[in-house]
Design an enzyme around this catalytic site. Sequence first.
Site, short mmCIF file in Angstrom:
data_model
loop_
_atom_site.label_atom_id
_atom_site.label_comp_id
_atom_site.label_asym_id
_atom_site.label_seq_id
_atom_site.Cartn_x
_atom_site.Cartn_y
_atom_site.Cartn_z
CB CYS A 13 -0.67 18.53 -5.92
SG CYS A 13 -0.93 17.13 -4.82
CG HIS A 73 -0.12 8.44 -4.93
ND1 HIS A 73 -0.20 8.63 -6.30
CD2 HIS A 73 0.74 9.40 -4.47
CE1 HIS A 73 0.58 9.63 -6.64
NE2 HIS A 73 1.16 10.12 -5.56
CB CYS A 98 2.01 12.82 -7.67
SG CYS A 98 2.97 12.48 -6.19
C1 LIG Z 1 1.50 8.53 6.31
C2 LIG Z 1 2.53 7.40 6.32
C3 LIG Z 1 3.84 7.88 6.93
C4 LIG Z 1 1.94 6.25 7.13
O1 LIG Z 1 2.79 5.18 7.04
P1 LIG Z 1 2.58 3.89 7.97
O2 LIG Z 1 2.71 4.27 9.38
O3 LIG Z 1 3.45 2.84 7.42
O4 LIG Z 1 1.05 3.56 7.67
P2 LIG Z 1 0.21 2.30 8.04
O5 LIG Z 1 -0.59 1.93 6.85
O6 LIG Z 1 1.04 1.24 8.67
O7 LIG Z 1 -0.81 2.90 9.10
C5 LIG Z 1 -0.44 3.17 10.45
C6 LIG Z 1 -1.57 2.71 11.34
O8 LIG Z 1 -2.73 3.48 11.02
C7 LIG Z 1 -3.81 2.61 10.76
N1 LIG Z 1 -4.66 3.20 9.71
C8 LIG Z 1 -4.26 3.72 8.54
N2 LIG Z 1 -5.33 4.16 7.87
C9 LIG Z 1 -6.41 3.91 8.65
C10 LIG Z 1 -7.79 4.13 8.48
N3 LIG Z 1 -8.27 4.66 7.36
N4 LIG Z 1 -8.63 3.75 9.48
C11 LIG Z 1 -8.14 3.19 10.60
N5 LIG Z 1 -6.83 2.95 10.81
C12 LIG Z 1 -5.99 3.30 9.83
C13 LIG Z 1 -3.15 1.34 10.22
O9 LIG Z 1 -3.99 0.21 10.38
C14 LIG Z 1 -1.94 1.25 11.11
O10 LIG Z 1 -2.33 0.71 12.34
P3 LIG Z 1 -1.36 -0.31 13.12
O11 LIG Z 1 -0.12 0.51 13.43
O12 LIG Z 1 -2.17 -0.68 14.30
O13 LIG Z 1 -1.09 -1.41 12.17
C15 LIG Z 1 2.82 6.92 4.87
O14 LIG Z 1 1.67 6.28 4.33
C16 LIG Z 1 3.23 8.06 4.00
O15 LIG Z 1 4.39 8.49 4.04
N6 LIG Z 1 2.30 8.59 3.18
C17 LIG Z 1 2.54 9.75 2.37
C18 LIG Z 1 3.16 9.36 1.10
C19 LIG Z 1 3.48 10.57 0.31
O16 LIG Z 1 4.16 11.49 0.73
N7 LIG Z 1 2.97 10.58 -0.89
C20 LIG Z 1 3.17 11.65 -1.76
C21 LIG Z 1 1.92 12.36 -1.84
S1 LIG Z 1 1.68 12.86 -3.48
#
Ligand SMILES: CC(C)(COP(=O)(O)OP(=O)(O)OC[C@H]1O[C@@H](n2cnc3c(N)ncnc32)[C@H](O)[C@@H]1OP(=O)(O)O)[C@@H](O)C(=O)NCCC(=O)NCCS
Length: 436
Positions: free
Chosen positions: A421, A391, A98
Amino acid sequence: MQSESSTGSASGRIAIVQGLRTPFAKQGTLYKGLSALELAKIVVSELLQRAELDPREVGLCVFGQVVPSLSAPNIAREVVLGTAMPKNIEAFSVSRACATSLQSMTSAAEAMLAGQHDVAVTGGADSASDVPFTVSKRLADSLVAASKARSLAEKLSAFSRLAPRDFIPVPPALKEPTTGLTMGESAEKMAKEAGISREEQDALAHRSHVRAAEAWRRGVFSDEVMHVVPGPRYDSPITEDNLVRKDSSLEAYARLKPVFDRKYGTVTAGNSSPLTDGASALILMTEGKARSLGYSPLGYLKSWAYAAVDPAGWMLMGPSYASPIALDRARLRLRDLDLIEMHEAFAAQVLCNKKAVASEDFAEKLGRSEAIGDIDEEKFNVHGGSIAIGHPFAATGARLVTTTLRELKRRGARYGLVTACAAGGLGAAVVVEAEQ
Ligand SMILES: CC(C)(COP(=O)(O)OP(=O)(O)OC[C@H]1O[C@@H](n2cnc3c(N)ncnc32)[C@H](O)[C@@H]1OP(=O)(O)O)[C@@H](O)C(=O)NCCC(=O)NCCS
């Protein structure tokens, strides 16, 4: 590490002349037809044009991508070959998870401080929509054996012991090879062990969305985010990040289920950075070259540092280890800073790092006589962060640098810290100084 003071030369400072990024888009949405390389070429072409820089002035291109494209492993060189830059510009690619586009920036700066170049293009791009699926080890072994076979019978026998499951495509691993933990699981571990509550995490994520939405509304990002008009119809310009929630409400966060520990966890889709597509880029010059070409830079690199912790522990604490080193190298303290931009991988990670830098016990662990310092909310991620903006792994560092320098200018302020990080327990920190 090099800094202004350590170069001993009046023209030794590295100027960040301009920075630009694409709007960031949720995985599988606006950019699903574009590769990381295509996004990189789009942003670099536009950056060179906006800067009105003759591409023949560029000596070096350093670029990065975290999830590699198998068809173009050296993205930096492909960026040169696919833009208006002359084909004889040398290029290399870097990866620091990252913190990749902080690494591409500091690697170029090191080459410039060594006198090898005076103009460089740097940055990073990632497409979570265009990830390389590979084949199982058993199928790969069979394909290699078949390619060496001398007869049809030998070729067929190379595949004879495969089971149906060996044909299942293998996605890129988002797990730490040494611990088997995903980033989200590491964030979950840190939240539990540090006692970071779900409410604190959700509040930080909500703040990130509110601030990013407000920044978009006020036009703060309009000069640092280009418009992308994807083909083949070129009729739907993408002008804004599509992950920022303009209607973010705290109650909605509370309803989300934890993702990485479904039973006892607190890390949700709402308080994590999302999987994202996008690219960002910077133009760097030695201060003397920038002046001779008539540029007024956004600012300068003052110092930088990288650090590492054991990924089996609190893996996402890199900012707390790298930042004090970068600050020492800049001869500054945390309280001297006008802005602090920390990559928001997860709200839990940000909260753990904020606690650590304010803690005497943590300082003692680092062998320091006093805490690094309290982070002032009014200086911290003032226009939101990766949780709201998104990101695209390799693009985030350059985004943070551009946003920090532009905001320093807007405030008539001087020093900013950019910190991130990164997978593997890595941390990056860069101190920048706005043009006065
Ligand atoms: C966390 C993670 C698994 C979520 O993936 P996902 O399930 O595809 O995420 P989505 O965007 O579809 O969100 C899931 C649900 O939460 C809801 N949601 C997400 N953020 C929200 C918010 N801020 N407020 C309200 N609802 C929210 C979405 O609308 C979605 O709802 P739905 O299922 O009714 O459509 C994925 O984003 C991830 O792996 N993130 C980490 C990435 C990572 O490791 N990065 C490295 C870090 S350096």
